[in-house]
Write a protein that holds these residues in place. Structure first.
Motif, PDB file in Angstrom:
ATOM      1  N   LEU A 118       0.203   5.736   8.698  1.00 36.04           N
ATOM      2  CA  LEU A 118      -0.097   6.965   8.160  1.00 36.04           C
ATOM      3  C   LEU A 118      -0.986   7.648   9.265  1.00 36.04           C
ATOM      4  N   TYR A 160       3.282   4.466  -0.769  1.00 35.23           N
ATOM      5  CA  TYR A 160       4.520   4.655  -1.452  1.00 35.23           C
ATOM      6  C   TYR A 160       5.148   3.378  -1.415  1.00 35.23           C
ATOM      7  N   ASP A 214     -10.616   6.146  -4.905  1.00 39.15           N
ATOM      8  CA  ASP A 214      -9.239   6.122  -3.927  1.00 39.15           C
ATOM      9  C   ASP A 214      -8.211   7.121  -4.636  1.00 39.15           C
ATOM     10  N   GLU A 252      -8.573  -1.728   3.270  1.00 39.50           N
ATOM     11  CA  GLU A 252      -7.747  -2.814   3.286  1.00 39.50           C
ATOM     12  C   GLU A 252      -7.757  -3.185   4.896  1.00 39.50           C
ATOM     13  N   ASN A 253      -8.046  -2.452   5.747  1.00 45.42           N
ATOM     14  CA  ASN A 253      -7.844  -2.584   7.105  1.00 45.42           C
ATOM     15  C   ASN A 253      -9.339  -2.948   7.477  1.00 45.42           C
ATOM     16  N   SER A 303       8.916   8.448   1.238  1.00 43.92           N
ATOM     17  CA  SER A 303       7.563   8.595   0.993  1.00 43.92           C
ATOM     18  C   SER A 303       6.851   9.886   0.434  1.00 43.92           C
ATOM     19  N   GLY A 329      -3.706   9.899   8.370  1.00 48.54           N
ATOM     20  CA  GLY A 329      -5.562  10.078   7.933  1.00 48.54           C
ATOM     21  C   GLY A 329      -5.802  11.503   8.054  1.00 48.54           C
ATOM     22  N   GLY A 330      -5.057  12.693   8.143  1.00 52.85           N
ATOM     23  CA  GLY A 330      -5.322  14.042   7.834  1.00 52.85           C
ATOM     24  C   GLY A 330      -5.823  14.546   9.091  1.00 52.85           C
ATOM     25  N   TYR A 357      -8.862  12.862   2.491  1.00 57.07           N
ATOM     26  CA  TYR A 357      -9.600  11.735   2.954  1.00 57.07           C
ATOM     27  C   TYR A 357     -10.767  12.011   3.745  1.00 57.07           C
ATOM     28  N   GLU A 358     -10.830  12.796   4.538  1.00 56.34           N
ATOM     29  CA  GLU A 358     -11.904  12.862   5.264  1.00 56.34           C
ATOM     30  C   GLU A 358     -13.187  13.358   4.613  1.00 56.34           C
ATOM     31  N   MET A 389       2.130  -2.127   4.482  1.00 52.28           N
ATOM     32  CA  MET A 389       1.557  -0.903   4.367  1.00 52.28           C
ATOM     33  C   MET A 389       2.532   0.099   5.327  1.00 52.28           C
ATOM     34  N   ASP A 401      -7.460   3.696   0.420  1.00 50.89           N
ATOM     35  CA  ASP A 401      -7.168   2.459   0.189  1.00 50.89           C
ATOM     36  C   ASP A 401      -6.876   1.634   1.564  1.00 50.89           C
ATOM     37  N   TRP A 402      -6.147   2.331   2.282  1.00 53.58           N
ATOM     38  CA  TRP A 402      -5.565   2.016   3.595  1.00 53.58           C
ATOM     39  C   TRP A 402      -6.780   1.350   4.318  1.00 53.58           C
ATOM     40  N   LYS A 426     -12.424   1.407  -5.081  1.00 51.40           N
ATOM     41  CA  LYS A 426     -11.503   1.549  -6.140  1.00 51.40           C
ATOM     42  C   LYS A 426     -11.768   2.803  -7.101  1.00 51.40           C
ATOM     43  N   PHE A 464       5.258  10.291  -3.260  1.00 46.57           N
ATOM     44  CA  PHE A 464       4.025   9.638  -3.455  1.00 46.57           C
ATOM     45  C   PHE A 464       2.920  10.442  -2.368  1.00 46.57           C
ATOM     46  N   TYR A 470      -5.746   6.648  -6.329  1.00 47.90           N
ATOM     47  CA  TYR A 470      -5.302   6.332  -7.643  1.00 47.90           C
ATOM     48  C   TYR A 470      -6.086   7.142  -8.643  1.00 47.90           C
ATOM     49  N   LEU A 509       1.080  -7.441   8.173  1.00 52.54           N
ATOM     50  CA  LEU A 509       0.185  -8.300   8.404  1.00 52.54           C
ATOM     51  C   LEU A 509       0.352  -9.293   7.525  1.00 52.54           C
ATOM     52  N   GLU A 541       5.521   1.867  -4.782  1.00 50.23           N
ATOM     53  CA  GLU A 541       6.454   2.279  -5.541  1.00 50.23           C
ATOM     54  C   GLU A 541       7.981   1.760  -5.306  1.00 50.23           C
ATOM     55  N   ILE A 553      -0.057  -8.410   3.714  1.00 51.56           N
ATOM     56  CA  ILE A 553      -0.072  -6.936   3.404  1.00 51.56           C
ATOM     57  C   ILE A 553       1.037  -5.955   4.119  1.00 51.56           C
ATOM     58  N   THR A 595      -3.395  12.732   1.823  1.00 52.80           N
ATOM     59  CA  THR A 595      -4.079  11.939   2.591  1.00 52.80           C
ATOM     60  C   THR A 595      -5.183  10.939   1.826  1.00 52.80           C
ATOM     61  N   LEU A 641       0.863  -1.108   0.027  1.00 50.00           N
ATOM     62  CA  LEU A 641       0.017  -0.018  -0.002  1.00 50.00           C
ATOM     63  C   LEU A 641       0.653   1.140   0.023  1.00 50.00           C
ATOM     64  N   ARG A 645       1.738  -3.103  -7.200  1.00 51.77           N
ATOM     65  CA  ARG A 645       0.841  -2.935  -5.874  1.00 51.77           C
ATOM     66  C   ARG A 645       0.579  -4.221  -5.374  1.00 51.77           C
ATOM     67  N   GLN A 648      -4.311   8.647   0.109  1.00 51.28           N
ATOM     68  CA  GLN A 648      -4.008   7.229   0.113  1.00 51.28           C
ATOM     69  C   GLN A 648      -4.547   6.642   1.236  1.00 51.28           C
ATOM     70  N   VAL A 649      -5.273   7.240   2.125  1.00 56.24           N
ATOM     71  CA  VAL A 649      -5.701   6.507   3.390  1.00 56.24           C
ATOM     72  C   VAL A 649      -6.952   5.941   2.975  1.00 56.24           C
ATOM     73  N   ARG A 677       1.903  13.147  -4.527  1.00 52.93           N
ATOM     74  CA  ARG A 677       0.612  12.938  -5.614  1.00 52.93           C
ATOM     75  C   ARG A 677      -0.724  12.456  -4.711  1.00 52.93           C
TER      76      ARG A 677
END
Lengths: 72, 602
Positions: free
Chosen positions: A69, A9, B270, B249-250, B231, A71-72, B307-308, A66, B245-246, B267, B234, B272, A45, A12, A64, B240, A7, A17, B242-243, B237
């Motif tokens: 992060l 960067y 997200d 997944e979680n 990082s 989250g803003g 993201y929010e 990752m 997808d994160w 998808k 990325f 991308y 994980l 990259e 996985i 936030t 997940l 992916r 990217q969260v 680009r």
């Protein structure tokens, strides 16, 4: 075959992916990843359980990897 | 003490008077700035008042690191007694107004009273004028920003509200620079209640630091360190985004009013997808990792996503198209509505419709109805009236068990993380000092990296550590936390920065103590303003305890109430609070909060 999902960067860093690898024997995750792969602030994980770069991976595992992060 | 402008600007909108007063050194030492100053001022001056009356005050507060040449320092905290929650409310915002306020010679600006007519404030260094705002009233935040820039020039910092703030909608925000927002707990409504449409701040001065040369040198090194992080590219680009997808997944994405933790169409929404449609990037001043990603919305207008807002206006209400989410986000920004609470209130209505608790048909992902609801909420009309005071009040009005899935803590809507399978993050929402906010302790990432489903004391300790750093230090020094949390920028820089700015050497233990002081004062504030406040206010909604996830890797998981309760008890013990969640006399005295101790306990 083991399935690795990357997940953020980290995708990259390995250039994909997802990655599928076929293993002859249980192999440490570190050996599967490129030498330049970052080892700090990374969450691993393995089959939904927390793993590490020293965890042994075998065919059938779902991994996985990752970044940590915010989250803003 | 160096590094501070040293003054609070007060403007009384009732009589038009303004004054500048000195900030005592003790206040700088004990509360540092930003949130610390705001909490102290609210404690001292805003007591038992109706948040939408002229007796409430709204505080625009910076810290000693604000506007300095160091990473991501263009921040300000806006605080007031919240009309949404009834308790302490604040939010930070990245804006040129923060930089110019300091250049104008003030660390803090306090607006009090109420103007008879719509007005805006013009602050030009020591000159302060209350201007006629009738031309601005009714304009959306983009139109009003343009108008004020044309009038006063682009080299000014502008904070303003949209029509939702004018209409005193309880989750309206303060906006800046067409897309920046702050003050989630209804601080736009506080400005609206004062007939205050905007602040225009121009400053030409500078604040002397203890060692400007040193600051320049280490500030530059900080920017370079960030740019060199693996990082970084990325992040630039996707930011936030990217969260998304994160989280998917979680299994912690908010889907369908936090019912699920994954979304089938994630998808399509997200980071991308964002990358492919992105037309620009913007953000806060003095930041080299700006997180505002601009895309064209479905009507071809620019919209700033993170993201929010995508999490809450996307999967949480069943939306499947990023350009359509961008349009809802753009509308929210124009009206000056908080996107998190907006996504939660629309999700609440969609679920109420699905359960046939309201006659209106609003399906998940109904784009047309979502647009109409934003307008109704902004105007406080039609179905919007049911939710314009937030989901807590909406569920009290609607009844029929809807409080179980009204997704808030203390009246503030929960931000975009589903916690069915994240007990530590659920406790973070429960104990955030403003209500259901993630910003003080985003412990979820650490939690997933350890023993995710445990209810351990170690988890509680980590949560408090994060609250001390994020909600304490970053909010008081008033710089952005994202360089640290997103690209691993070293925390060791911050004592160095503060020393170069103020001349005073402080370490992280000192910062933790300031953070604890601020948290305890805020906690005392809630108790003073809401006598029935206590333990019951620190629980997340019943949904997470009662309805297990039905999809994804965490299928069947829900929170365990008894074990959550144990974590909450540990939290109180570690904080030095009683088992009702109220700071003890010993704790308040230890932190030097003797006035609060006296008032609370006697």
């Amino acid at each position: 075959m083991a399935e690795l999902k990357f997940l953020g960067y980290l995708a990259e860093v390995v250039g994909a992916r997802t990655k599928n690898v076929v293993l002859d024997k249980p192999t440490s995750l570190r050996k599967i990843l490129p030498a330049s792969f970052p080892e700090e602030n990374v969450i691993i994980l393995i089959d939904k359980k927390v793993g590490s770069f020293d965890s042994l991976i075998e065919n059938g595992n779902s991994i996985i990897i990752m970044p940590v992060l915010s989250g803003g | 003490m160096k590094g501070y402008a040293g003054k609070i600007l007060r403007v009384d909108l009732s009589n038009g008077r303004s004054s500048a007063e000195e900030i005592p050194d003790g206040m700088k030492r004990d509360f540092l700035g930003g949130r610390g100053f705001a909490a102290k001022l609210l404690w001292d001056e805003v007591k038992h008042v109706d948040p939408l009356s002229e007796k409430n005050k709204i505080i625009f507060s910076t810290g000693p690191l604000t506007g300095q040449s160091l990473p991501s320092s263009g921040k300000m905290v806006i605080a007031s007694k919240s009309p949404l929650t009834g308790g302490y409310g604040d939010g930070n915002i990245g804006t040129m107004a923060a930089v110019y306020l300091r250049k104008a010679g003030y660390d803090v600006m306090v607006a009090e009273g109420k103007s008879e007519k719509p007005c805006y404030l013009l602050i030009e260094d020591e000159k302060v004028k209350i201007m006629d705002g009738s031309e601005l009233w009714g304009k959306n935040t983009f139109e009003a920003q343009d108008l004020l820039e044309r009038k006063h020039g682009r080299n000014s910092g502008i904070l303003l509200i949209g029509p939702a703030g004018e209409n005193q909608i309880r989750f309206s925000v303060v906006m800046s620079q067409k897309g920046r927002a702050g003050g989630r707990p209804g601080l736009g409504a506080v400005m609206g209640s004062k007939n205050l449409k905007a602040l225009v701040i121009k400053g030409t001065g500078s604040i002397p630091n203890f060692d400007d040369e040193k600051l320049k040198e280490i500030g530059k090194k900080g920017y370079e360190e960030i740019k060199g992080k693996e990082s970084y590219d990325f992040w630039v680009r996707q930011g936030t985004m990217q969260v998304l997808d994160w989280c998917n997944e979680n299994t912690c994405l908010p889907a369908l009013n936090f019912r699920e933790g994954i979304f089938e169409y994630s998808k399509q929404l997200d980071g991308y997808v964002l990358e492919k449609t992105k037309i620009d990037r913007k953000g806060c001043p003095l930041c080299n990792m700006q997180c505002g990603n601009i895309v064209n919305d479905s009507s071809n207008r620019p919209s700033e996503l993170d993201y929010e807002n995508v999490g809450m206006l996307g999967p949480n209400i069943g939306m499947r198209s990023l350009p359509e989410v961008a349009l809802l986000n753009r509308m929210a920004d124009e009206w000056g509505l908080d996107t998190i609470s907006l996504g939660s209130t629309i999700g609440f209505l969609m679920e109420a419709s699905e359960k046939k608790l309201i006659p209106e048909k609003i399906g998940w992902g109904d784009f047309e109805r979502a647009q109409k609801l934003i307008i109704d909420i902004g105007k406080d009309e039609g179905l919007g009236k049911l939710v314009s005071r937030g989901v807590r009040t909406a569920s009290e009005t609607l009844g029929k068990g809807s409080h179980r899935w009204a997704m808030h803590v203390k009246g503030l809507e929960i931000s975009a993380y589903n916690c069915h399978a994240c007990p530590g993050m659920a406790l973070s929402f429960g104990t955030s000092p403003i209500g259901g906010s993630h910003k003080d302790a985003w412990v979820i990432s650490w939690e997933i990296s350890t023993d995710r489903l445990s209810y351990s004391k170690e988890k509680v300790e980590k949560l408090i550590e994060f609250q001390r750093i994020r909600g304490g230090f970053f909010e008081c020094a008033t710089v952005c936390r994202l360089p640290w949390v997103e690209v691993s920028f070293g925390l060791h820089w911050y004592p160095e920065y503060l020393e170069a700015v103020t001349g005073s050497r402080m370490n992280w233990e000192d910062f933790y103590k300031i953070g604890d002081r601020v948290y305890n004062l805020i906690r005392a504030y809630w108790k003073r303003e809401i006598p029935q406040f206590g333990r019951g206010w620190d629980y997340p909604p019943d949904r997470w305890f009662e309805e297990p996830l039905s999809q994804g890797k965490m299928e069947g998981v829900k929170l365990d109430r008894q074990r959550f309760d144990q974590m909450l008890s540990w939290y109180y013990e570690l904080r030095g609070w009683d088992q009702n969640g109220i700071p003890t006399k010993a704790t308040l005295d230890h932190l030097g909060l003797r006035e609060a101790s006296k008032e609370m306990i006697g």
